[in-house]
Scaffold this motif. Structure first.
Motif, PDB file in Angstrom:
ATOM      1  N   TYR A  35      -4.304   5.875   3.466  1.00 46.21           N
ATOM      2  CA  TYR A  35      -5.097   4.641   3.297  1.00 46.21           C
ATOM      3  C   TYR A  35      -5.311   4.324   1.817  1.00 46.21           C
ATOM      4  O   TYR A  35      -6.400   3.937   1.396  1.00 46.21           O
ATOM      5  CB  TYR A  35      -6.487   4.746   3.965  1.00 46.21           C
ATOM      6  CG  TYR A  35      -6.505   4.931   5.452  1.00 46.21           C
ATOM      7  CD1 TYR A  35      -5.403   5.373   6.163  1.00 46.21           C
ATOM      8  CD2 TYR A  35      -7.660   4.658   6.180  1.00 46.21           C
ATOM      9  CE1 TYR A  35      -5.439   5.555   7.528  1.00 46.21           C
ATOM     10  CE2 TYR A  35      -7.713   4.826   7.559  1.00 46.21           C
ATOM     11  CZ  TYR A  35      -6.594   5.285   8.224  1.00 46.21           C
ATOM     12  OH  TYR A  35      -6.647   5.467   9.583  1.00 46.21           O
ATOM     13  N   LYS A  94       0.444   4.984   2.444  1.00 46.33           N
ATOM     14  CA  LYS A  94      -0.035   4.403   3.702  1.00 46.33           C
ATOM     15  C   LYS A  94      -0.666   5.499   4.569  1.00 46.33           C
ATOM     16  O   LYS A  94      -1.705   5.285   5.198  1.00 46.33           O
ATOM     17  CB  LYS A  94       1.134   3.749   4.456  1.00 46.33           C
ATOM     18  CG  LYS A  94       0.716   2.417   5.038  1.00 46.33           C
ATOM     19  CD  LYS A  94       1.827   1.473   5.268  1.00 46.33           C
ATOM     20  CE  LYS A  94       2.372   1.683   6.674  1.00 46.33           C
ATOM     21  NZ  LYS A  94       3.692   1.138   6.844  1.00 46.33           N
ATOM     22  N   CYS A 141     -10.616   6.530   1.283  1.00 47.08           N
ATOM     23  CA  CYS A 141      -9.385   7.303   1.472  1.00 47.08           C
ATOM     24  C   CYS A 141      -9.548   8.224   2.701  1.00 47.08           C
ATOM     25  O   CYS A 141     -10.622   8.801   2.906  1.00 47.08           O
ATOM     26  CB  CYS A 141      -9.091   8.127   0.230  1.00 47.08           C
ATOM     27  SG  CYS A 141      -8.966   7.081  -1.227  1.00 47.08           S
ATOM     28  N   SER A 142      -8.465   8.366   3.444  1.00 46.81           N
ATOM     29  CA  SER A 142      -8.569   9.024   4.751  1.00 46.81           C
ATOM     30  C   SER A 142      -8.833  10.527   4.663  1.00 46.81           C
ATOM     31  O   SER A 142      -9.335  11.123   5.595  1.00 46.81           O
ATOM     32  CB  SER A 142      -7.284   8.788   5.544  1.00 46.81           C
ATOM     33  OG  SER A 142      -6.213   9.474   4.928  1.00 46.81           O
TER      34      SER A 142
END
Ligand code: SF4
Length: 502
Positions: A301, A298, A170-171
């Motif tokens: 991520y 989105k 995950c970003s």
């Protein structure tokens, strides 16, 4: 010579919800020849610096949120002639910073379990290295925490770790980078022994302080089958089997135990896993929902999550299998709009989530978001109190800006106000009381209400507010609620409890 281990915090509540596990693990890693370390958790109360003498070794664990306070303590300890050593996620990412800002003689990167003894010996010999590489140790090397050093009557929940690392990316999260993407699972024997020790001492609520308790999904197994990769498939199956073996052992522990952990939403596709969790008395799980819109997912991520009505259905599966969800949501994503806030709290209400947290997007070091944001902001040269905004954790709390990425349509103040309103609505007494129906007894419902209010007080009011007077007021409130809360969580000790056979 004495060893001190310090969990730094600017806010102290007198009583804390969860034991800071790292203190007790590093206490176990302290060689016995140096005696029992002096453990200080500043979320309970401030350190008394008089306790530190010249030649002592002071270990300070920091994450980005408490780095500034950690540096203050480090400088003060060094001024008293102590050896100062920093560790933790933040020191792992920025090993030079504790030396420049916190008076560090040494920094430990990665896991401290195995390397800590060597660090102390080097300090005592007067020659610590600048950096120690603790690495990412295997699950069977994780140490049992020294629970015999726990102060009495200060914590509501104990904490045990069963796995480090998370295969996702995950970003906004640094876990997969600092703890690695390969799950490092601990054997069931070690975990169960620790739980039994805690139950003997009167803890019945235990947080499984894991990065991701569900590291192998049905989708992962399916993908390995599709790729005709038998070695990978066997590895994944072995990891999954170990999870089931652990949960089976846990199911034979005393019935009054309650566990809480973190999983990804994909666990809802795996009824066998959820049922095993319920049998193991893992009654609650933090699930990173992050956003209720496909655009938001989105942004972070997190394409493996669902959005909209599918999300409601998916979240209800947890409850149907006896696992209560603490939903974690992020606000301030580029695709968020004013209506996203109401849509989020509506969805949280409709999807049987027992608790929720609503955090504002902050680019935290070690994350993809941070790298991107740092690149964009470096050239702008914005400075607050002499500190570049790209090092926001070094700006004094009172002056620290709250949202650091300019949002395409909303001001930071707007995002903060919406976020606060969402906390207020989700944790209104009326809504909390309605949600407390998930527990049957009156005592249980009272505990639910108190813990909901405490959670909101500790995290929303002390985390979102920029004004220090409000933070101080909230901390006071939280400490008043925390005391009766702790009593509701305590259980009669079971000194004769035996470890169930393998
Ligand atoms: S947010 Fe959760 S699922 Fe995503 S990388 Fe971090 S620990 Fe893993």
């Amino acid at each position: 010579m004495r060893v001190h281990l310090i969990n730094a915090s600017t806010v102290s509540f007198g009583v804390a919800v969860i034991t800071p596990r790292w203190l007790y693990v590093l206490a176990a890693a302290t060689p016995r020849e140096f005696g029992d370390p002096h453990l200080v958790d500043e979320t309970l109360e401030r350190i008394d610096l008089e306790a530190i003498a010249a030649g002592d070794v002071v270990g300070i664990g920091i994450h980005t949120g408490n780095a500034l306070r950690g540096y203050e303590v480090g400088r003060a300890a060094r001024a008293r002639g102590a050896w100062v050593v920093f560790g933790g996620i933040h020191a792992t990412i920025f090993p030079d910073e504790p030396r420049e800002r916190g008076g560090a003689h040494a920094v430990v990167k990665g896991d401290g379990d195995l390397v800590w003894g060597e660090v102390i010996r080097d300090c005592v010999a007067g020659a610590p290295l600048a950096v120690y590489e603790g690495g990412q140790i295997a699950g069977d090397h994780f140490l049992q925490a020294r629970w015999d050093l726990l102060p009495r009557d200060r914590y509501m929940w104990a904490s045990v770790q069963t796995v480090r690392g998370c295969p996702k990316h995950c970003s906004f999260c640094s876990v997969w980078r600092t703890d690695g993407q390969a799950p490092r699972q601990r054997g069931a024997d070690a975990v169960v022994e620790e739980i039994v020790e805690l139950r003997r001492r009167g803890f019945r609520f235990i947080a499984l302080a894991d990065d991701n308790f569900y590291p192998v999904t049905l989708g992962d197994l399916e993908a390995a089958r599709r790729r005709a990769d038998p070695r990978r498939l066997r590895e994944l199956e072995a990891l999954r089997d170990d999870r089931f073996a652990l949960m089976e052992r846990m199911s034979r522990l005393p019935e009054d135990l309650v566990f809480y952990t973190q999983v990804t939403m994909e666990a809802a596709e795996d009824p066998a896993f959820l049922d095993a969790m319920a049998r193991a008395r893992i009654r609650g799980a933090l699930v990173g929902i992050e956003s209720v819109t496909p655009e938001g997912l989105k942004d972070v991520y997190k394409g493996f999550n669902l959005a909209g009505e599918d999300l409601v259905t998916r979240l209800k599966v947890f409850r149907a299998h006896g696992v209560h969800v603490l939903g974690s949501f992020i606000f301030g994503l580029p695709s968020d709009r004013p209506e996203t806030f109401t849509a989020t709290v509506d969805l949280a209400d409709r999807s049987d989530v027992a608790f929720a947290q609503f955090v504002m997007l902050v680019p935290l070091p070690g994350t993809i978001d941070f790298t991107k944001w740092e690149r964009e902001n470096e050239s702008k040269g914005v400075v607050v109190d002499g500190v570049p905004v790209t090092r926001h954790w070094l700006i004094p709390q009172d002056h620290r800006p709250q949202i650091y990425s300019p949002h395409p349509t909303m001001s930071a103040q707007e995002i903060r106000a919406h976020t606060q309103a969402v906390w207020d609505r989700f944790y209104s007494l009326e809504r909390v009381w309605a949600r407390s129906r998930v527990v049957r007894s009156w005592r249980g419902r009272l505990a639910f209400v108190l813990i909901s209010k405490l959670y909101r007080q500790m995290y929303a009011n002390t985390g979102i507010a920029t004004d220090s007077a409000r933070v101080a007021r909230s901390a006071k409130w939280a400490s008043w609620i925390a005391k009766p809360c702790r009593r509701l969580f305590a259980a009669r000790p079971m000194p004769d409890l035996q470890v169930p056979a393998a």
